[in-house]
Design an enzyme around this catalytic site. Structure first.
Site, PDB file in Angstrom:
ATOM      1  N   GLU A 110      95.738 -51.934  38.370  1.00 54.71           N
ATOM      2  CA  GLU A 110      96.024 -51.180  36.580  1.00 54.71           C
ATOM      3  C   GLU A 110      97.808 -50.979  36.536  1.00 54.71           C
ATOM      4  O   GLU A 110      98.654 -51.046  34.825  1.00 54.71           O
ATOM      5  CB  GLU A 110      95.867 -49.954  37.330  1.00 54.71           C
ATOM      6  CG  GLU A 110      94.195 -49.461  36.871  1.00 54.71           C
ATOM      7  CD  GLU A 110      93.661 -48.219  37.532  1.00 54.71           C
ATOM      8  OE1 GLU A 110      92.661 -47.603  36.535  1.00 54.71           O
ATOM      9  OE2 GLU A 110      94.530 -47.395  38.109  1.00 54.71           O
ATOM     10  N   SER A 122      97.248 -42.367  38.710  1.00 51.87           N
ATOM     11  CA  SER A 122      97.910 -44.181  37.557  1.00 51.87           C
ATOM     12  C   SER A 122      97.794 -43.807  36.399  1.00 51.87           C
ATOM     13  O   SER A 122      99.180 -44.076  35.798  1.00 51.87           O
ATOM     14  CB  SER A 122      95.851 -44.674  36.830  1.00 51.87           C
ATOM     15  OG  SER A 122      95.302 -45.076  38.965  1.00 51.87           O
ATOM     16  N   CYS A 157      95.299 -43.922  50.285  1.00 53.21           N
ATOM     17  CA  CYS A 157      94.561 -44.205  49.060  1.00 53.21           C
ATOM     18  C   CYS A 157      93.207 -45.086  48.785  1.00 53.21           C
ATOM     19  O   CYS A 157      93.839 -46.537  49.000  1.00 53.21           O
ATOM     20  CB  CYS A 157      95.614 -43.912  48.107  1.00 53.21           C
ATOM     21  SG  CYS A 157      94.917 -44.086  46.342  1.00 53.21           S
ATOM     22  N   GLU A 178      94.620 -39.336  37.158  1.00 59.58           N
ATOM     23  CA  GLU A 178      96.223 -38.545  36.016  1.00 59.58           C
ATOM     24  C   GLU A 178      96.521 -39.411  37.528  1.00 59.58           C
ATOM     25  O   GLU A 178      98.019 -39.764  36.935  1.00 59.58           O
ATOM     26  CB  GLU A 178      95.473 -37.615  36.451  1.00 59.58           C
ATOM     27  CG  GLU A 178      97.165 -36.624  36.073  1.00 59.58           C
ATOM     28  CD  GLU A 178      97.781 -34.720  37.011  1.00 59.58           C
ATOM     29  OE1 GLU A 178      95.965 -34.626  37.029  1.00 59.58           O
ATOM     30  OE2 GLU A 178      98.187 -34.458  37.205  1.00 59.58           O
ATOM     31  N   ALA A 228      90.877 -38.220  41.482  1.00 56.88           N
ATOM     32  CA  ALA A 228      92.041 -38.353  42.638  1.00 56.88           C
ATOM     33  C   ALA A 228      92.760 -39.975  41.701  1.00 56.88           C
ATOM     34  O   ALA A 228      93.960 -40.691  41.288  1.00 56.88           O
ATOM     35  CB  ALA A 228      91.455 -38.924  43.507  1.00 56.88           C
TER      36      ALA A 228
HETATM   37  C1  HEM Z   1      99.394 -45.419  41.271  1.00 54.98           C
HETATM   38  C2  HEM Z   1      98.033 -44.189  41.327  1.00 54.98           C
HETATM   39  C3  HEM Z   1      97.456 -43.595  43.001  1.00 54.98           C
HETATM   40  C4  HEM Z   1      99.103 -42.991  43.526  1.00 54.98           C
HETATM   41  C5  HEM Z   1     100.037 -43.419  43.795  1.00 54.98           C
HETATM   42  C6  HEM Z   1      98.330 -42.524  44.612  1.00 54.98           C
HETATM   43  C7  HEM Z   1      98.599 -42.203  45.245  1.00 54.98           C
HETATM   44  C8  HEM Z   1      97.870 -41.582  46.727  1.00 54.98           C
HETATM   45  C9  HEM Z   1      97.677 -40.931  48.168  1.00 54.98           C
HETATM   46  C10 HEM Z   1      99.656 -40.404  48.317  1.00 54.98           C
HETATM   47  C11 HEM Z   1      96.988 -40.285  48.780  1.00 54.98           C
HETATM   48  C12 HEM Z   1      96.899 -39.337  49.800  1.00 54.98           C
HETATM   49  C13 HEM Z   1      96.749 -38.222  49.735  1.00 54.98           C
HETATM   50  C14 HEM Z   1      96.888 -37.510  51.201  1.00 54.98           C
HETATM   51  O1  HEM Z   1      97.398 -38.360  52.555  1.00 54.98           O
HETATM   52  O2  HEM Z   1      97.069 -36.704  51.020  1.00 54.98           O
HETATM   53  C15 HEM Z   1      95.561 -40.701  47.676  1.00 54.98           C
HETATM   54  C16 HEM Z   1      94.639 -40.181  48.553  1.00 54.98           C
HETATM   55  C17 HEM Z   1      93.474 -40.594  47.363  1.00 54.98           C
HETATM   56  N1  HEM Z   1      93.655 -41.356  46.462  1.00 54.98           N
HETATM   57 FE1  HEM Z   1      95.431 -42.276  45.618  1.00 54.98          FE
HETATM   58  N2  HEM Z   1      96.776 -42.909  44.309  1.00 54.98           N
HETATM   59  C18 HEM Z   1      95.981 -43.730  43.432  1.00 54.98           C
HETATM   60  C19 HEM Z   1      95.534 -43.990  42.665  1.00 54.98           C
HETATM   61  C20 HEM Z   1      93.854 -43.618  42.631  1.00 54.98           C
HETATM   62  C21 HEM Z   1      92.610 -44.698  42.293  1.00 54.98           C
HETATM   63  C22 HEM Z   1      92.686 -45.726  41.289  1.00 54.98           C
HETATM   64  C23 HEM Z   1      91.268 -43.673  42.790  1.00 54.98           C
HETATM   65  C24 HEM Z   1      90.447 -43.903  42.740  1.00 54.98           C
HETATM   66  C25 HEM Z   1      90.354 -44.773  41.554  1.00 54.98           C
HETATM   67  C26 HEM Z   1      92.268 -42.967  44.093  1.00 54.98           C
HETATM   68  C27 HEM Z   1      91.757 -42.320  45.331  1.00 54.98           C
HETATM   69  C28 HEM Z   1      92.085 -41.670  45.944  1.00 54.98           C
HETATM   70  C29 HEM Z   1      91.110 -40.550  46.666  1.00 54.98           C
HETATM   71  C30 HEM Z   1      89.568 -40.730  46.761  1.00 54.98           C
HETATM   72  C31 HEM Z   1      91.396 -40.401  48.107  1.00 54.98           C
HETATM   73  C32 HEM Z   1      91.679 -39.584  48.730  1.00 54.98           C
HETATM   74  C33 HEM Z   1      91.050 -40.576  50.116  1.00 54.98           C
HETATM   75  C34 HEM Z   1      91.437 -39.757  51.551  1.00 54.98           C
HETATM   76  O3  HEM Z   1      91.332 -38.324  51.872  1.00 54.98           O
HETATM   77  O4  HEM Z   1      90.626 -39.834  52.066  1.00 54.98           O
HETATM   78  N3  HEM Z   1      94.060 -42.938  43.738  1.00 54.98           N
HETATM   79  N4  HEM Z   1      95.992 -41.453  46.589  1.00 54.98           N
END
Ligand code: HEM
Length: 179
Positions: A137, A21, A128, A19, A16
């Site tokens: 980042e 970031s 997220c 890809e 998560a």
């Molecule tokens: C610009 C970079 C990023 C974007 C645009 C982004 C966007 C998102 C979005 C839209 C969701 C919600 C998905 C949903 O509701 O179905 C999400 C969930 C998540 N993201 Fe990110 N993310 C980013 C970077 C990261 C990074 C750096 C990490 C970890 C180090 C991360 C870990 C997670 C995890 C574990 C979830 C699931 C949370 C859950 O279901 O409780 N993400 N992200």
């Protein structure tokens, strides 16, 4: 947490967080160079970097497809539509980020929005986990480009940039630049 759960959680966070970031750094770089007046706005006023990153998170959909599916755990009515317990829903987050009831002039990229409650990192219980890291980042990457390459521009035309669909996020496959 069992060992299997711990390993799966680690794999999940790695997938998560990598890809997403990686792709968003490329997507934001592409957009700032494709509409170079945006890059110039940031060169002229670095205080705009934080709001610019929020605006990019609003305007650039991470995925070109809909959301991960949700299944209703009980009957729920959203926007006048009844979703029954057990039904699956796929929604389009990007549509919310261009909702004119929330964002004035939503199709315009503006670094001076007073409120920007975008859904770029989702909303609610699945918000997220890495939002703070991702913001840091993006700030380091785009700030670094501005510092080191004020003359940065696309090497070819916007249409020459090849795109990859990606597992989680779509992004330029490569971004030929010059300076
Ligand atoms: C610009 C970079 C990023 C974007 C645009 C982004 C966007 C998102 C979005 C839209 C969701 C919600 C998905 C949903 O509701 O179905 C999400 C969930 C998540 N993201 Fe990110 N993310 C980013 C970077 C990261 C990074 C750096 C990490 C970890 C180090 C991360 C870990 C997670 C995890 C574990 C979830 C699931 C949370 C859950 O279901 O409780 N993400 N992200």
């Amino acid at each position: 947490m069992t060992e299997v759960e711990a390993v799966r959680t680690g794999i999940g966070i790695l997938m998560a967080g990598h890809e997403t970031s990686l792709s968003m750094i490329s997507n934001v770089s592409f957009l700032l160079l494709a509409q170079r007046d945006l890059y110039e706005q940031l060169l002229a006023d670095r205080n705009l970097l934080d709001p610019a990153i929020e605006e990019m998170l609003r305007i650039i959909p991470l995925r070109s497809t809909g959301s991960f599916p949700r299944r209703a755990s009980e009957d729920v009515e959203i926007g006048g539509v009844l979703i029954r317990k057990g039904e699956t829903v796929i929604f389009q987050r990007a549509a919310g980020d261009r909702d004119e009831r929330v964002f004035e002039d939503p199709e315009t990229i503006r670094f001076d929005r007073e409120r920007n409650p975008h859904l770029g990192f989702g909303h609610g219980i699945h918000y997220c986990l890495g939002a703070a890291l991702a913001r840091a980042e993006l700030k380091a990457a785009i700030g670094g480009l501005l510092d080191r390459f004020p003359g940065l521009r696309l090497a070819g035309s916007v249409d020459d940039v090849p795109w990859k669909p990606g597992l989680i996020a779509r992004a330029p496959e490569s971004l030929p630049v010059t300076w």
